[in-house]
Design a protein around this motif. Structure first.
Motif, PDB file in Angstrom:
ATOM      1  N   GLY A  25       0.784  -1.228   0.000  1.00 49.19           N
ATOM      2  CA  GLY A  25       0.000   0.000   0.000  1.00 49.19           C
ATOM      3  C   GLY A  25       0.813   1.273   0.000  1.00 49.19           C
ATOM      4  O   GLY A  25       0.258   2.377   0.112  1.00 49.19           O
ATOM      5  N   VAL A  26       2.140   1.164  -0.141  1.00 50.76           N
ATOM      6  CA  VAL A  26       3.008   2.350  -0.078  1.00 50.76           C
ATOM      7  C   VAL A  26       2.771   3.256  -1.277  1.00 50.76           C
ATOM      8  O   VAL A  26       2.686   4.487  -1.138  1.00 50.76           O
ATOM      9  CB  VAL A  26       4.491   1.929  -0.010  1.00 50.76           C
ATOM     10  CG1 VAL A  26       5.394   3.148  -0.107  1.00 50.76           C
ATOM     11  CG2 VAL A  26       4.763   1.150   1.261  1.00 50.76           C
ATOM     12  N   GLU A  46       0.190   3.753  -3.182  1.00 50.22           N
ATOM     13  CA  GLU A  46      -1.077   4.487  -3.143  1.00 50.22           C
ATOM     14  C   GLU A  46      -0.941   5.754  -2.304  1.00 50.22           C
ATOM     15  O   GLU A  46      -1.375   6.833  -2.705  1.00 50.22           O
ATOM     16  CB  GLU A  46      -2.174   3.592  -2.577  1.00 50.22           C
ATOM     17  CG  GLU A  46      -3.557   4.218  -2.609  1.00 50.22           C
ATOM     18  CD  GLU A  46      -4.627   3.302  -2.040  1.00 50.22           C
ATOM     19  OE1 GLU A  46      -5.789   3.744  -1.964  1.00 50.22           O
ATOM     20  OE2 GLU A  46      -4.297   2.150  -1.678  1.00 50.22           O
ATOM     21  N   ALA A  47      -0.300   5.628  -1.148  1.00 50.23           N
ATOM     22  CA  ALA A  47      -0.093   6.784  -0.273  1.00 50.23           C
ATOM     23  C   ALA A  47       0.833   7.805  -0.928  1.00 50.23           C
ATOM     24  O   ALA A  47       0.603   9.010  -0.856  1.00 50.23           O
ATOM     25  CB  ALA A  47       0.483   6.331   1.068  1.00 50.23           C
ATOM     26  N   VAL A  48       1.884   7.306  -1.597  1.00 51.32           N
ATOM     27  CA  VAL A  48       2.833   8.205  -2.268  1.00 51.32           C
ATOM     28  C   VAL A  48       2.133   8.978  -3.373  1.00 51.32           C
ATOM     29  O   VAL A  48       2.320  10.192  -3.521  1.00 51.32           O
ATOM     30  CB  VAL A  48       4.023   7.394  -2.834  1.00 51.32           C
ATOM     31  CG1 VAL A  48       4.866   8.263  -3.769  1.00 51.32           C
ATOM     32  CG2 VAL A  48       4.881   6.856  -1.702  1.00 51.32           C
ATOM     33  N   ARG A 101      -1.013   9.763  -3.588  1.00 50.50           N
ATOM     34  CA  ARG A 101      -1.930  10.772  -3.030  1.00 50.50           C
ATOM     35  C   ARG A 101      -1.181  12.013  -2.572  1.00 50.50           C
ATOM     36  O   ARG A 101      -1.690  13.125  -2.645  1.00 50.50           O
ATOM     37  CB  ARG A 101      -2.690  10.182  -1.832  1.00 50.50           C
ATOM     38  CG  ARG A 101      -3.825   9.252  -2.202  1.00 50.50           C
ATOM     39  CD  ARG A 101      -4.783   9.079  -1.017  1.00 50.50           C
ATOM     40  NE  ARG A 101      -4.090   8.660   0.195  1.00 50.50           N
ATOM     41  CZ  ARG A 101      -3.904   7.398   0.556  1.00 50.50           C
ATOM     42  NH1 ARG A 101      -4.352   6.423  -0.219  1.00 50.50           N
ATOM     43  NH2 ARG A 101      -3.278   7.091   1.678  1.00 50.50           N
ATOM     44  N   ASN A 102       0.039  11.816  -2.075  1.00 47.34           N
ATOM     45  CA  ASN A 102       0.798  12.933  -1.503  1.00 47.34           C
ATOM     46  C   ASN A 102       1.710  13.638  -2.498  1.00 47.34           C
ATOM     47  O   ASN A 102       2.380  14.599  -2.133  1.00 47.34           O
ATOM     48  CB  ASN A 102       1.648  12.430  -0.338  1.00 47.34           C
ATOM     49  CG  ASN A 102       0.794  11.949   0.817  1.00 47.34           C
ATOM     50  OD1 ASN A 102      -0.309  12.437   1.023  1.00 47.34           O
ATOM     51  ND2 ASN A 102       1.290  10.977   1.573  1.00 47.34           N
TER      52      ASN A 102
END
Length: 533
Positions: A518-519, A521-523, A525-526
């Motif tokens: 899930g890394v 996806e977070a990257v 978004r940011n």
């Protein structure tokens, strides 16, 4: 005779004439066996060590300090031993070894307390406060500075008390407590004025001016700059005048008087270069970058920040590493914003979506780089190169980049040329690091079938291989003129087929693991947060 040599050395040291000071101290040291005491030997050795430290010869300074410490301990000179431990702590701090420095400062303070040397205890507290402040530990810094202030007051030393009060004011200014900062600065000025020290007063007024600029009290800031400038002029302090010009430049930038900001920053830069104050020069280049950014001059802003970066890298070898690192880190967000702005300004005319693509690629590449051990300056190079990897597309016609159908041979050659053109543009910006290989080689393939140089395997620079993985992923998951975006599962199936041909298989495997965790996806978004950094 040795006392005359020592006094001459001290005068040269105060004037910053390091070679002359060193020669005089060494002459005194040669005379000491016949005319001086063990304490004289310990002190002269300590002073020689300090000259070496000021010259950036940290290892040599530590060797001489160790010799001084051996003499002090052998003869039971507790206060002199404490002074040497303090100097050794400063040397460790200069090397960036904060934990060791803190431990040595504590040893120095304990010995100074045992010797009942209030002045040395105050000096060590000042140093502990500075170390804590650099490390972002404001509460510890305030406690240490207050301890120093209390001891200086007990000694009746108004000038040193003014210095401690100024340091307390700086901490309050940094944490945004304007009222307390102003109160401490005012008390420091009163103490310095009682002693008639115009130099300290002028320097404190510069600190107050900077505080008022941050608080947008521009008229008060200008009045303080005027007073400080007059004081520095009377004293003939070129460094002080450079600081004043820098603050005038910051002030005029804030109120939108661009021409006056340029004039004053030019004066600050010239004087900083004249007196060879590299830290002040780096700070002035940073302010130049802020001004260029405000005016929409992306390339000039980036060149100014590159000049500042190069100076900070120089200073790491000769100054307090922890202090330089803190300033360097504070500069990184605006540097990356400037890199992004330049990339969009240059290549955006050919490809309007290049800015958001480059930000996402930079974020994915930074995360993958961290996962495979890329750190420190190399991490800055990676993110910078990723932001600029497509800057060479400025040479590719927009009609080619947005074409829906198959490219002709000539059109494909034009597209491939963006790597070479990008490397040239990046080189012209004169970065402090070699960024060009990322721009040139991010389309090389693991099997040697890529362009422009048909490099293969580990002959392709690691950072270019990292950007290649991030670039392919973002390209596959973004809509293009010639095809819709793939979903994550489809993208990784396609990338799996590329592993070992287009992509470095080890890097792809790590990237796939990051996706599974899930890394990514977070990257993703940011990624846009870079613009607001």
């Amino acid at each position: 005779m040795h006392l005359e040599k020592i006094e001459a050395a001290r005068r040269a040291e105060r004037a910053g004439l390091w070679q002359e000071a060193l020669e005089r101290y060494e002459e005194a040291l040669r005379l000491l066996p016949g005319s001086g005491s063990a304490q004289d030997v310990a002190q002269v050795l300590r002073w020689i060590g300090t000259v070496h430290r000021e010259r950036g010869e940290i290892e040599l300074a530590e060797e001489v300090y160790e010799a001084s410490l051996a003499v002090a301990e052998a003869h039971g000179l507790t206060a002199d031993a404490a002074a040497v431990w303090n100097c050794l702590a400063i040397a460790r701090q200069y090397r960036g070894r904060g934990e060791e420095a803190e431990s040595l400062y504590t040893t120095a303070r304990d010995l100074a307390a045992k010797a009942e040397d209030l002045r040395l205890m105050a000096m060590v507290d000042q140093n502990l406060g500075t170390l804590a402040s650099i490390r972002g530990r404001e509460a510890e810094a305030l406690a240490s500075y207050r301890g120093a202030l209390d001891r200086y007051r007990r000694l009746g030393d108004d000038l040193s008390a003014a210095g401690a009060l100024t340091n307390v004011g700086k901490v309050y200014a940094r944490i945004g407590d304007t009222a307390r900062a102003e109160s401490r600065f005012a008390a420091a000025i009163a103490a310095a004025e009682r002693m008639g020290d115009a130099s300290i007063v002028a320097h404190i007024e510069l600190n107050r001016a900077q505080l008022h600029i941050r608080s947008q009290r521009f008229e008060d800031a200008r009045e303080l700059c005027d007073r400080a400038f007059a004081g520095m002029s009377r004293m003939g302090s070129k460094t002080g005048l450079a600081e004043a010009y820098k603050l005038y430049g910051m002030l005029y930038r804030e109120i939108g008087r661009t021409h006056l900001a340029e004039v004053n920053l030019s004066q600050a830069l010239s004087l900083a270069q004249m007196v060879e104050d590299r830290l002040l020069e780096a700070e002035t280049w940073t302010e130049w970058a802020n001004l260029h950014s405000d005016c929409g001059r992306a390339r000039e802003a980036l060149v100014a920040l590159n000049n500042a970066h190069r100076l900070f890298l120089e200073l790491r070898a000769t100054r307090d590493v922890l202090q330089v690192e803190r300033l360097f880190e504070e500069m990184q967000p605006r540097f990356l914003v400037a890199v992004n702005a330049y990339g969009e300004q240059v290549a955006g005319s050919s490809d309007p979506g290049i800015g958001s693509h480059s930000r996402r690629v930079a974020s994915y590449a930074a995360a993958l780089g961290q996962a495979v051990g890329v750190s420190g300056d190399e991490a800055i190079v990676l993110r910078t190169g990723a932001l600029l990897h497509d800057v060479g597309k400025v040479v590719v016609p927009r009609s080619v980049l947005s074409k829906c159908g198959q490219l002709t041979g000539a059109e494909w050659e034009a597209v491939k040329n963006h790597t070479v053109a990008g490397a040239g543009l990046v080189t012209d910006l004169d970065f402090a690091w070699d960024i060009a290989p990322i721009a040139r080689h991010h389309h090389e393939h693991w099997d040697g079938s890529g362009y422009p140089d048909r490099l293969r395997g580990e002959d392709i620079p690691l950072l270019a291989r990292v950007v290649c993985v991030a670039d392919v992923y973002d390209a596959l998951t973004s809509a293009r003129a010639y095809r819709p975006a793939l979903d994550n599962e489809e993208a990784f199936r396609e990338m799996g087929r590329m592993a070992g041909t287009t992509l470095d298989p080890r890097l792809f495997s790590t990237f796939a693991d990051m996706a599974a965790d899930g890394v990514l996806e977070a990257v993703g978004r940011n990624a846009e947060m870079l613009v607001a950094a």
